[in-house]
Design a protein around this motif. Structure first.
Motif, PDB file in Angstrom:
ATOM      1  N   GLN A  22       0.830  -1.207   0.000  1.00 24.52           N
ATOM      2  CA  GLN A  22       0.000   0.000   0.000  1.00 24.52           C
ATOM      3  C   GLN A  22       0.866   1.260   0.000  1.00 24.52           C
ATOM      4  OE1 GLN A  22      -3.552   0.151   2.628  1.00 24.52           O
ATOM      5  NE2 GLN A  22      -2.853  -1.864   3.324  1.00 24.52           N
ATOM      6  N   LEU A  23       1.950   1.234   0.785  1.00 26.39           N
ATOM      7  CA  LEU A  23       2.829   2.404   0.870  1.00 26.39           C
ATOM      8  C   LEU A  23       3.602   2.617  -0.428  1.00 26.39           C
ATOM      9  CD1 LEU A  23       4.120   1.976   4.526  1.00 26.39           C
ATOM     10  CD2 LEU A  23       2.485   3.678   3.685  1.00 26.39           C
ATOM     11  N   GLN A  24       3.960   1.523  -1.103  1.00 28.42           N
ATOM     12  CA  GLN A  24       4.639   1.666  -2.390  1.00 28.42           C
ATOM     13  C   GLN A  24       3.711   2.326  -3.411  1.00 28.42           C
ATOM     14  OE1 GLN A  24       6.180  -2.555  -2.576  1.00 28.42           O
ATOM     15  NE2 GLN A  24       7.894  -1.490  -3.536  1.00 28.42           N
ATOM     16  N   GLU A  25       2.419   2.021  -3.310  1.00 26.27           N
ATOM     17  CA  GLU A  25       1.451   2.617  -4.232  1.00 26.27           C
ATOM     18  C   GLU A  25       1.183   4.083  -3.904  1.00 26.27           C
ATOM     19  OE1 GLU A  25      -2.021   0.134  -4.001  1.00 26.27           O
ATOM     20  OE2 GLU A  25      -0.925  -1.611  -4.735  1.00 26.27           O
TER      21      GLU A  25
ATOM     22  N   ARG B 222       5.663   9.034   3.330  1.00 27.58           N
ATOM     23  CA  ARG B 222       6.468  10.189   3.745  1.00 27.58           C
ATOM     24  C   ARG B 222       5.816  10.891   4.944  1.00 27.58           C
ATOM     25  NH1 ARG B 222       7.131  12.291  -0.994  1.00 27.58           N
ATOM     26  NH2 ARG B 222       9.188  11.429  -1.310  1.00 27.58           N
ATOM     27  N   PHE B 223       4.512  11.071   4.879  1.00 21.37           N
ATOM     28  CA  PHE B 223       3.799  11.765   5.954  1.00 21.37           C
ATOM     29  C   PHE B 223       3.803  10.954   7.245  1.00 21.37           C
ATOM     30  CE2 PHE B 223      -0.209  12.657   8.223  1.00 21.37           C
ATOM     31  CZ  PHE B 223       0.057  13.968   8.582  1.00 21.37           C
TER      32      PHE B 223
ATOM     33  N   CYS C  30      11.656   0.670   5.204  1.00 21.76           N
ATOM     34  CA  CYS C  30      10.779   0.907   4.052  1.00 21.76           C
ATOM     35  C   CYS C  30      10.867   2.342   3.575  1.00 21.76           C
ATOM     36  CB  CYS C  30       9.337   0.564   4.391  1.00 21.76           C
ATOM     37  SG  CYS C  30       9.089  -1.200   4.538  1.00 21.76           S
ATOM     38  N   TYR C  31      10.998   3.267   4.503  1.00 24.27           N
ATOM     39  CA  TYR C  31      11.082   4.673   4.131  1.00 24.27           C
ATOM     40  C   TYR C  31      12.211   4.892   3.121  1.00 24.27           C
ATOM     41  CZ  TYR C  31      11.274   9.742   4.542  1.00 24.27           C
ATOM     42  OH  TYR C  31      11.261  11.085   4.260  1.00 24.27           O
ATOM     43  N   ASN C  32      13.400   4.423   3.469  1.00 26.90           N
ATOM     44  CA  ASN C  32      14.548   4.625   2.583  1.00 26.90           C
ATOM     45  C   ASN C  32      14.431   3.817   1.297  1.00 26.90           C
ATOM     46  OD1 ASN C  32      16.021   6.488   4.139  1.00 26.90           O
ATOM     47  ND2 ASN C  32      16.716   4.864   5.472  1.00 26.90           N
ATOM     48  N   ALA C  33      14.012   2.556   1.398  1.00 29.83           N
ATOM     49  CA  ALA C  33      13.942   1.699   0.212  1.00 29.83           C
ATOM     50  C   ALA C  33      12.880   2.183  -0.776  1.00 29.83           C
ATOM     51  CB  ALA C  33      13.670   0.258   0.618  1.00 29.83           C
ATOM     52  N   ILE C  34      11.727   2.593  -0.269  1.00 33.43           N
ATOM     53  CA  ILE C  34      10.638   3.018  -1.167  1.00 33.43           C
ATOM     54  C   ILE C  34      10.893   4.415  -1.729  1.00 33.43           C
ATOM     55  CG2 ILE C  34       8.189   3.649  -1.297  1.00 33.43           C
ATOM     56  CD1 ILE C  34       7.636   1.352   0.701  1.00 33.43           C
ATOM     57  N   LEU C  35      11.268   5.350  -0.878  1.00 30.56           N
ATOM     58  CA  LEU C  35      11.353   6.744  -1.325  1.00 30.56           C
ATOM     59  C   LEU C  35      12.645   7.093  -2.055  1.00 30.56           C
ATOM     60  CD1 LEU C  35       9.657   8.587   1.656  1.00 30.56           C
ATOM     61  CD2 LEU C  35       8.670   7.971  -0.544  1.00 30.56           C
TER      62      LEU C  35
ATOM     63  N   SER D 219      18.942  -0.241  -0.972  1.00 31.47           N
ATOM     64  CA  SER D 219      18.501  -1.200  -1.982  1.00 31.47           C
ATOM     65  C   SER D 219      17.049  -0.905  -2.338  1.00 31.47           C
ATOM     66  CB  SER D 219      18.619  -2.631  -1.451  1.00 31.47           C
ATOM     67  OG  SER D 219      17.674  -2.834  -0.402  1.00 31.47           O
ATOM     68  N   THR D 220      16.558  -1.588  -3.350  1.00 33.84           N
ATOM     69  CA  THR D 220      15.147  -1.456  -3.697  1.00 33.84           C
ATOM     70  C   THR D 220      14.315  -2.236  -2.672  1.00 33.84           C
ATOM     71  OG1 THR D 220      15.102  -3.430  -5.077  1.00 33.84           O
ATOM     72  CG2 THR D 220      15.707  -1.336  -6.152  1.00 33.84           C
ATOM     73  N   MET D 221      13.037  -1.986  -2.676  1.00 32.42           N
ATOM     74  CA  MET D 221      12.143  -2.700  -1.765  1.00 32.42           C
ATOM     75  C   MET D 221      12.139  -4.188  -2.081  1.00 32.42           C
ATOM     76  SD  MET D 221      10.397  -1.789   0.844  1.00 32.42           S
ATOM     77  CE  MET D 221      10.482  -3.275   1.818  1.00 32.42           C
ATOM     78  N   GLU D 222      12.207  -4.547  -3.348  1.00 27.83           N
ATOM     79  CA  GLU D 222      12.202  -5.958  -3.741  1.00 27.83           C
ATOM     80  C   GLU D 222      13.430  -6.682  -3.200  1.00 27.83           C
ATOM     81  OE1 GLU D 222      11.274  -3.377  -5.803  1.00 27.83           O
ATOM     82  OE2 GLU D 222       9.192  -3.959  -5.497  1.00 27.83           O
ATOM     83  N   GLU D 223      14.577  -6.002  -3.206  1.00 29.72           N
ATOM     84  CA  GLU D 223      15.799  -6.596  -2.646  1.00 29.72           C
ATOM     85  C   GLU D 223      15.738  -6.650  -1.122  1.00 29.72           C
ATOM     86  OE1 GLU D 223      19.117  -5.101  -5.896  1.00 29.72           O
ATOM     87  OE2 GLU D 223      18.377  -3.680  -4.401  1.00 29.72           O
ATOM     88  N   LEU D 224      15.099  -5.650  -0.537  1.00 31.55           N
ATOM     89  CA  LEU D 224      15.039  -5.564   0.921  1.00 31.55           C
ATOM     90  C   LEU D 224      14.059  -6.560   1.545  1.00 31.55           C
ATOM     91  CD1 LEU D 224      15.717  -4.059   3.600  1.00 31.55           C
ATOM     92  CD2 LEU D 224      13.837  -2.524   3.065  1.00 31.55           C
ATOM     93  N   LYS D 225      12.935  -6.815   0.878  1.00 31.12           N
ATOM     94  CA  LYS D 225      11.859  -7.609   1.481  1.00 31.12           C
ATOM     95  C   LYS D 225      12.308  -8.943   2.063  1.00 31.12           C
ATOM     96  CE  LYS D 225       7.358  -6.182  -0.243  1.00 31.12           C
ATOM     97  NZ  LYS D 225       6.213  -6.508  -1.083  1.00 31.12           N
ATOM     98  N   PRO D 226      13.056  -9.772   1.337  1.00 33.56           N
ATOM     99  CA  PRO D 226      13.452 -11.062   1.930  1.00 33.56           C
ATOM    100  C   PRO D 226      14.273 -10.893   3.209  1.00 33.56           C
ATOM    101  CG  PRO D 226      13.932 -11.033  -0.432  1.00 33.56           C
ATOM    102  CD  PRO D 226      13.511  -9.648  -0.048  1.00 33.56           C
TER     103      PRO D 226
END
Length: 198
Positions: free
Chosen positions: A99-102, A108-109, A165-170, A175-182
């Motif tokens: 949801q946050l990626q979308e 951010r808020f 997530c803040y750093n990966a998504i924004l 790393s990207t979120m996909e790399e971070l998730k595992p």
């Protein structure tokens, strides 16, 4: 609902919408109550009928946005049968991350302004006014497992997910979120294991 109540609700919603728009555009520190009421086309006194100050309206906005995220995620995880507590918590986190990626504006808020006190008391109206902590604690109880210091465990999970997530998504760093998730999933499962009473 009477017409008077409807008008009050509309005024409050207008103030909340105006504040959210300004907070996400200019930042909370650069937004005054005068800015909010001017944007909402209301008198300053009207603001104080509903909110103490701009930090009160900020906290209510954070609570609302986080409530929506948790409500959607909680409803989704209930639709499937998960085998373990870890599976359920990971599914909850994964749904919230998606949801946050979308909607990175929400991330951010919320991330910049979410305190533990606000998070732990957020009430979710559509889920019978359960709060975010209730969701986690219900998952722990349903698992039949015992944990020491549950609040600290939940705090560590929430803070870890929030910060990474803040750093990966924004900004896509480190790393990207996909790399971070595992890696994030492994870390969350390790935190759960660390707090389980053996």
């Amino acid at each position: 609902m009477s017409k008077i109540d409807e008008k009050k609700k509309l005024k409050k919603e207008t103030l909340l919408s105006s504040a959210f728009e300004l907070f996400t555009e200019k930042g909370i520190n650069n937004t005054s109550i005068s800015d909010i009421v001017k944007h909402a086309k209301m008198a300053k006194g009207t603001f104080y009928l509903y909110f103490k100050d701009k930090f009160d309206i900020r906290d209510r906005l954070i609570a609302r946005q986080a409530s929506i995220l948790f409500e959607k995620a909680s409803i989704e995880i209930e639709k499937r049968n998960w085998n373990t507590l870890e599976d359920r918590i990971v599914a909850l986190i994964d749904n919230i991350i998606n949801q946050l990626q979308e909607n990175p504006i929400i991330l951010r808020f919320i991330s910049k302004n979410l305190s533990w006190a606000v998070f732990s008391s957020i009430q979710i109206e559509e889920l019978d006014n359960r709060n975010c902590m209730d969701i986690f604690q219900d998952l722990l109880k349903e698992s039949g497992r015992r944990f020491r210091n549950e609040n600290l465990m939940i705090f560590m999970i929430v803070e870890l997910v929030n910060a990474t997530c803040y750093n990966a998504i924004l900004i896509g760093q480190p790393s990207t979120m996909e790399e971070l998730k595992p890696e994030l999933i492994t870390a969350v499962c390790n935190i759960i294991g660390q707090f389980e009473c053996k």
